[in-house]
Design a protein around this motif. Structure first.
Motif, PDB file in Angstrom:
ATOM      1  N   ALA A  12       0.361  -0.997  -0.027  1.00  0.00           N
ATOM      2  CA  ALA A  12       0.046   0.069  -0.043  1.00  0.00           C
ATOM      3  C   ALA A  12       0.693   1.101  -0.063  1.00  0.00           C
ATOM      4  O   ALA A  12       0.639   2.282  -1.208  1.00  0.00           O
ATOM      5  CB  ALA A  12      -0.592   0.085   1.103  1.00  0.00           C
ATOM      6  N   GLU A  13       1.926   1.215   1.004  1.00  0.00           N
ATOM      7  CA  GLU A  13       2.755   2.383   0.641  1.00  0.00           C
ATOM      8  C   GLU A  13       3.909   2.554  -0.525  1.00  0.00           C
ATOM      9  O   GLU A  13       3.728   3.788  -1.070  1.00  0.00           O
ATOM     10  CB  GLU A  13       3.947   2.055   1.705  1.00  0.00           C
ATOM     11  N   SER A  14       3.883   1.583  -1.048  1.00  0.00           N
ATOM     12  CA  SER A  14       4.296   1.533  -2.466  1.00  0.00           C
ATOM     13  C   SER A  14       3.667   2.022  -3.471  1.00  0.00           C
ATOM     14  O   SER A  14       3.759   3.124  -4.504  1.00  0.00           O
ATOM     15  CB  SER A  14       5.213   0.246  -3.005  1.00  0.00           C
ATOM     16  N   ALA A  15       2.224   2.022  -3.632  1.00  0.00           N
ATOM     17  CA  ALA A  15       1.246   2.287  -4.290  1.00  0.00           C
ATOM     18  C   ALA A  15       1.010   3.750  -4.436  1.00  0.00           C
ATOM     19  O   ALA A  15       0.707   4.865  -5.024  1.00  0.00           O
ATOM     20  CB  ALA A  15      -0.031   0.873  -4.169  1.00  0.00           C
ATOM     21  N   ASN A  16       0.893   4.062  -2.945  1.00  0.00           N
ATOM     22  CA  ASN A  16       0.761   5.766  -2.545  1.00  0.00           C
ATOM     23  C   ASN A  16       1.627   5.906  -2.704  1.00  0.00           C
ATOM     24  O   ASN A  16       1.949   7.474  -3.476  1.00  0.00           O
ATOM     25  CB  ASN A  16       0.906   5.468  -1.110  1.00  0.00           C
ATOM     26  N   ASP A  17       3.053   5.497  -2.750  1.00  0.00           N
ATOM     27  CA  ASP A  17       4.488   6.540  -2.835  1.00  0.00           C
ATOM     28  C   ASP A  17       4.487   6.837  -5.179  1.00  0.00           C
ATOM     29  O   ASP A  17       4.827   7.897  -5.460  1.00  0.00           O
ATOM     30  CB  ASP A  17       6.007   5.993  -2.884  1.00  0.00           C
ATOM     31  N   ALA A  18       3.683   5.699  -5.484  1.00  0.00           N
ATOM     32  CA  ALA A  18       3.484   5.822  -6.943  1.00  0.00           C
ATOM     33  C   ALA A  18       2.707   6.159  -7.229  1.00  0.00           C
ATOM     34  O   ALA A  18       2.706   7.611  -8.270  1.00  0.00           O
ATOM     35  CB  ALA A  18       3.626   4.655  -7.302  1.00  0.00           C
ATOM     36  N   LYS A  19       1.218   6.670  -6.541  1.00  0.00           N
ATOM     37  CA  LYS A  19       0.331   7.619  -6.783  1.00  0.00           C
ATOM     38  C   LYS A  19       0.834   8.559  -6.786  1.00  0.00           C
ATOM     39  O   LYS A  19       1.037   9.996  -7.712  1.00  0.00           O
ATOM     40  CB  LYS A  19      -0.554   7.291  -6.002  1.00  0.00           C
ATOM     41  N   THR A  20       1.786   9.172  -6.220  1.00  0.00           N
ATOM     42  CA  THR A  20       2.343  10.654  -5.663  1.00  0.00           C
ATOM     43  C   THR A  20       3.091  11.065  -7.093  1.00  0.00           C
ATOM     44  O   THR A  20       3.530  12.272  -7.133  1.00  0.00           O
ATOM     45  CB  THR A  20       3.007  10.598  -3.798  1.00  0.00           C
ATOM     46  N   ARG A  21       4.313  10.212  -7.360  1.00  0.00           N
ATOM     47  CA  ARG A  21       4.561  10.263  -8.356  1.00  0.00           C
ATOM     48  C   ARG A  21       4.276  10.928  -9.539  1.00  0.00           C
ATOM     49  O   ARG A  21       4.750  11.051 -10.003  1.00  0.00           O
ATOM     50  CB  ARG A  21       6.349   9.888  -7.944  1.00  0.00           C
ATOM     51  N   PHE A  22       3.278  10.562  -9.165  1.00  0.00           N
ATOM     52  CA  PHE A  22       2.227  10.482 -11.020  1.00  0.00           C
ATOM     53  C   PHE A  22       1.683  11.401 -10.466  1.00  0.00           C
ATOM     54  O   PHE A  22       1.877  12.403 -12.105  1.00  0.00           O
ATOM     55  CB  PHE A  22       1.376   8.804 -10.556  1.00  0.00           C
ATOM     56  N   LEU A  23       1.002  12.089  -9.748  1.00  0.00           N
ATOM     57  CA  LEU A  23       0.931  13.080  -9.499  1.00  0.00           C
ATOM     58  C   LEU A  23       1.055  14.327  -9.828  1.00  0.00           C
ATOM     59  O   LEU A  23       1.164  15.132 -10.394  1.00  0.00           O
ATOM     60  CB  LEU A  23      -0.313  13.721  -8.483  1.00  0.00           C
ATOM     61  N   ALA A  24       2.973  14.538  -9.670  1.00  0.00           N
ATOM     62  CA  ALA A  24       3.716  15.083  -9.477  1.00  0.00           C
ATOM     63  C   ALA A  24       3.950  15.248 -11.205  1.00  0.00           C
ATOM     64  O   ALA A  24       4.331  16.375 -11.496  1.00  0.00           O
ATOM     65  CB  ALA A  24       4.751  15.257  -9.020  1.00  0.00           C
ATOM     66  N   ALA A  25       4.547  14.229 -11.362  1.00  0.00           N
ATOM     67  CA  ALA A  25       4.639  13.982 -13.279  1.00  0.00           C
ATOM     68  C   ALA A  25       3.744  14.755 -13.472  1.00  0.00           C
ATOM     69  O   ALA A  25       4.300  15.320 -14.876  1.00  0.00           O
ATOM     70  CB  ALA A  25       5.287  13.102 -13.321  1.00  0.00           C
ATOM     71  N   VAL A  26       2.718  14.426 -13.763  1.00  0.00           N
ATOM     72  CA  VAL A  26       1.250  14.932 -14.705  1.00  0.00           C
ATOM     73  C   VAL A  26       1.405  16.493 -14.595  1.00  0.00           C
ATOM     74  O   VAL A  26       0.917  16.966 -15.629  1.00  0.00           O
ATOM     75  CB  VAL A  26      -0.058  13.276 -14.174  1.00  0.00           C
ATOM     76  N   SER A  27       0.947  16.656 -13.438  1.00  0.00           N
ATOM     77  CA  SER A  27       1.009  17.756 -13.140  1.00  0.00           C
ATOM     78  C   SER A  27       1.849  18.940 -13.962  1.00  0.00           C
ATOM     79  O   SER A  27       1.497  20.049 -14.001  1.00  0.00           O
ATOM     80  CB  SER A  27       0.652  18.524 -11.423  1.00  0.00           C
ATOM     81  N   HIS A  28       3.142  18.814 -13.745  1.00  0.00           N
ATOM     82  CA  HIS A  28       3.953  19.712 -13.955  1.00  0.00           C
ATOM     83  C   HIS A  28       3.942  19.105 -15.972  1.00  0.00           C
ATOM     84  O   HIS A  28       3.889  20.433 -16.848  1.00  0.00           O
ATOM     85  CB  HIS A  28       5.710  18.805 -14.320  1.00  0.00           C
ATOM     86  N   GLU A  29       3.876  17.653 -16.236  1.00  0.00           N
ATOM     87  CA  GLU A  29       3.475  18.057 -18.131  1.00  0.00           C
ATOM     88  C   GLU A  29       2.837  18.620 -18.337  1.00  0.00           C
ATOM     89  O   GLU A  29       2.147  19.528 -19.343  1.00  0.00           O
ATOM     90  CB  GLU A  29       3.741  16.602 -18.248  1.00  0.00           C
ATOM     91  N   LEU A  30       1.168  19.260 -17.636  1.00  0.00           N
ATOM     92  CA  LEU A  30      -0.081  19.622 -17.767  1.00  0.00           C
ATOM     93  C   LEU A  30      -0.019  20.923 -17.877  1.00  0.00           C
ATOM     94  O   LEU A  30      -0.030  22.047 -18.845  1.00  0.00           O
ATOM     95  CB  LEU A  30      -0.737  19.387 -17.012  1.00  0.00           C
ATOM     96  N   ARG A  31       1.181  21.643 -16.905  1.00  0.00           N
ATOM     97  CA  ARG A  31       1.113  23.301 -16.835  1.00  0.00           C
ATOM     98  C   ARG A  31       1.343  23.505 -18.149  1.00  0.00           C
ATOM     99  O   ARG A  31       1.234  24.991 -18.377  1.00  0.00           O
ATOM    100  CB  ARG A  31       2.125  23.867 -15.454  1.00  0.00           C
ATOM    101  N   THR A  32       2.338  23.230 -18.337  1.00  0.00           N
ATOM    102  CA  THR A  32       3.209  23.625 -19.729  1.00  0.00           C
ATOM    103  C   THR A  32       2.789  23.891 -20.772  1.00  0.00           C
ATOM    104  O   THR A  32       2.637  25.008 -21.217  1.00  0.00           O
ATOM    105  CB  THR A  32       4.612  22.906 -20.160  1.00  0.00           C
ATOM    106  N   PRO A  33       1.782  22.691 -21.678  1.00  0.00           N
ATOM    107  CA  PRO A  33       0.717  23.667 -22.165  1.00  0.00           C
ATOM    108  C   PRO A  33      -0.708  24.424 -21.928  1.00  0.00           C
ATOM    109  O   PRO A  33      -0.646  25.428 -22.640  1.00  0.00           O
ATOM    110  CB  PRO A  33       0.077  22.297 -22.846  1.00  0.00           C
ATOM    111  N   LEU A  34      -0.292  24.357 -20.557  1.00  0.00           N
ATOM    112  CA  LEU A  34      -1.668  24.990 -19.901  1.00  0.00           C
ATOM    113  C   LEU A  34      -0.781  26.563 -20.270  1.00  0.00           C
ATOM    114  O   LEU A  34      -1.880  27.404 -20.984  1.00  0.00           O
ATOM    115  CB  LEU A  34      -2.172  25.156 -18.434  1.00  0.00           C
TER     116      LEU A  34
END
Length: 509
Positions: free
Chosen positions: A226-248
């Motif tokens: 569960a901790e590994s899945a939560n860390d993966a989710k957190t890393r995914f949110l951070a990566a997606v957020s950064h990738e979305l901010r540039t075209p926005l």
């Protein structure tokens, strides 16, 4: 004498039967009785009948008297009546060791840890798969890594301890194909002191805890997953957020240019409306992305607070100005009540404003036309209270515990009519926790909701580096910035010969 002879012969009454002699004595007596007629006949062959008859009778009588005397001499003394206690004692089972009544396997150890005796209620079940535990046998069966802990516990008892508990693994021969190699045991040891106070023996009760150990291992594995899945989710949110901010940023920038008609007039109002919708949607999406990024930073421990004194009323007023137009368009009255003497507070002003904006924005979103949203600020001791109340739809009691979890919403995706990602209150709870504060919510369906934020007004809830008892801060800049030590400011040359170069280098720095 007749009664005695009858008793000897075994033909007397009940009383005589109680004193019946042995079988050999009765056989002898019956032989003498049979000799009464036989002896005179035998003697008549060697002497006259007149002399044989009295002689035979005399001999038979003498033998009978001898047997009666022998019976009297061998008769046992009458038994004394037994008491009730004596009868209970005779009926009691054979004495056993008290250690045989204890559950599991009970072993007695000497001061070196060697086994001197084996007891226990489950001794037979355990010894069927264990090797002989006598002497060093018990120690030799313990897993090598657990053997040190067992001997250390014995040593603590030798140094004056009274009780110890250790968990060990006992080597188990593979009787079955799928059987575990080691059996998990919990050993509870008690010291027995001798007359001189030194350790004389150790009583160890070993019980099988394999099921408990299996559950612990399974829980640890699931928690790690569960901790590994939560860390993966957190890393995914951070990566997606950064990738979305540039075209926005490009969408918002170019939509601003089109709205301003800097490179030519738009042909009709429909185009202007569409450009405005593009800009509005982009701004909303950027707000969602920023919220996701903040939540991921809080969960990853990368959110950096900038503690500074600020005027509380200014933050409340700024929130009113930002959301006042939205409230008016929806027909909702937005008010605030801030005492003049509330003064300043020490906190991250940007985080406090973000807390207020999220709470007030939610209140406006879930309040129908004609409702009221109120912002209250107050001091209570050393704490700053921020209260946002509304007359909206409210929250059911069974949903209150779920509010504040990431992506959690009261209505599901099929029935909800309000937009949102469910991250607003999660971000609020995270920011309040970083300030060392508390978050409470009270709500009634159809009546409204009251959310109270309590944070230390002096900033004492945030642990800083260098404070006594504070843990070293793991917060890092996100995104990374150049360290202060690496920044260089070039001073202009004193002779003025390279002024332009110095200015260029200052701009670069």
């Amino acid at each position: 004498m007749a009664a005695r002879l009858g008793a000897v012969a075994g033909v007397a009454g009940i009383d005589a039967a109680a004193a019946r002699p042995s079988a050999s004595l009765r056989a002898t007596t019956l032989a003498l009785l049979a000799a009464v007629p036989g002896l005179p006949l035998a003697l008549s062959a060697v002497m006259p009948a007149s002399a044989a008859l009295p002689a035979g009778v005399a001999l038979a009588g003498a033998g009978a008297l001898f047997v009666a005397a022998a019976t009297s001499a061998r008769q046992p003394a009458p038994a004394e009546p037994k008491t009730f206690a004596q009868e209970l004692a005779n009926a009691a089972p054979a004495p056993v060791s008290p250690y045989d009544l204890f559950a599991g396997l009970v072993t007695l150890h000497d001061a070196r840890g060697f086994v001197t005796a084996v007891h226990g209620r489950d001794r037979a079940d355990m010894l069927c798969w264990m090797r002989d535990p006598a002497g060093r046998g018990y120690l030799d069966q313990i897993h090598v890594s657990d053997r040190i802990g067992f001997l250390a516990a014995i040593d603590r008892l030798r140094q004056g301890g009274t009780r110890e508990t250790v968990d060990i693994r006992i080597d188990r021969p593979r009787i079955e194909v799928n059987a575990e190699q080691f059996v998990h045991m919990r050993v509870e040891m008690t010291a027995l002191a001798g007359p001189d106070g030194a350790l004389a023996a150790v009583v160890a009760q070993s019980r099988d805890i394999s099921d408990e150990a299996k559950l612990k291992s399974e829980n640890a594995r699931k928690a790690e997953e569960a901790e590994s899945a939560n860390d993966a989710k957190t890393r995914f949110l951070a990566a997606v957020s950064h990738e979305l901010r540039t075209p926005l940023n490009a969408i918002l920038g170019f939509s601003d240019i089109l709205t301003g008609e800097y490179f030519g007039k738009l042909e009709n109002d429909r185009q202007r409306e569409y450009v405005a919708l593009i800009h509005q949607s982009g701004a909303h999406l950027l707000s969602v992305v920023n919220t996701m990024l903040d939540v991921s930073k809080i969960e990853a421990g990368r959110y950096e607070l900038l503690m500074e004194p600020f005027i509380v009323s200014d933050s409340v007023k700024a929130c009113e100005q930002m959301l006042g137009l939205q409230a008016r368009d929806k027909g909702i009255k937005l008010t605030s009540r801030v005492p003049r003497a509330i003064g300043e507070a020490v906190a991250d002003q940007r985080a406090i404003q973000q807390i207020l904006i999220n709470l007030v924005g939610n209140a406006i979103k879930f309040t129908d036309r004609g409702g009221i949203v109120t912002i209250d600020a107050a001091r209570e001791g050393k704490d700053l209270l921020l209260i946002v109340s509304d007359t909206g739809i409210g929250i059911p009691a069974d949903k209150l515990a779920l509010i504040g979890q990431p992506f959690m919403q009261v209505q599901n995706e099929y029935t909800r009519k309000y937009e949102g990602t469910g991250l607003g209150l999660s971000l609020v709870k995270g920011l309040v926790a970083l300030h060392g504060g508390s978050f409470t919510m009270q709500s009634r369906p159809g009546e409204g909701t009251v959310i109270t934020i309590r944070v230390p007004a002096d900033g004492s809830g945030v642990a800083c580096e260098g404070e006594p008892g504070a843990e070293p801060s793991s917060t890092v800049d996100f995104p990374p910035r150049l360290a202060v030590a690496l920044e260089t400011v070039y001073q202009p040359s004193k002779d003025g010969k390279d002024t332009q170069d110095e200015r260029a280098r200052q701009k670069t720095a």
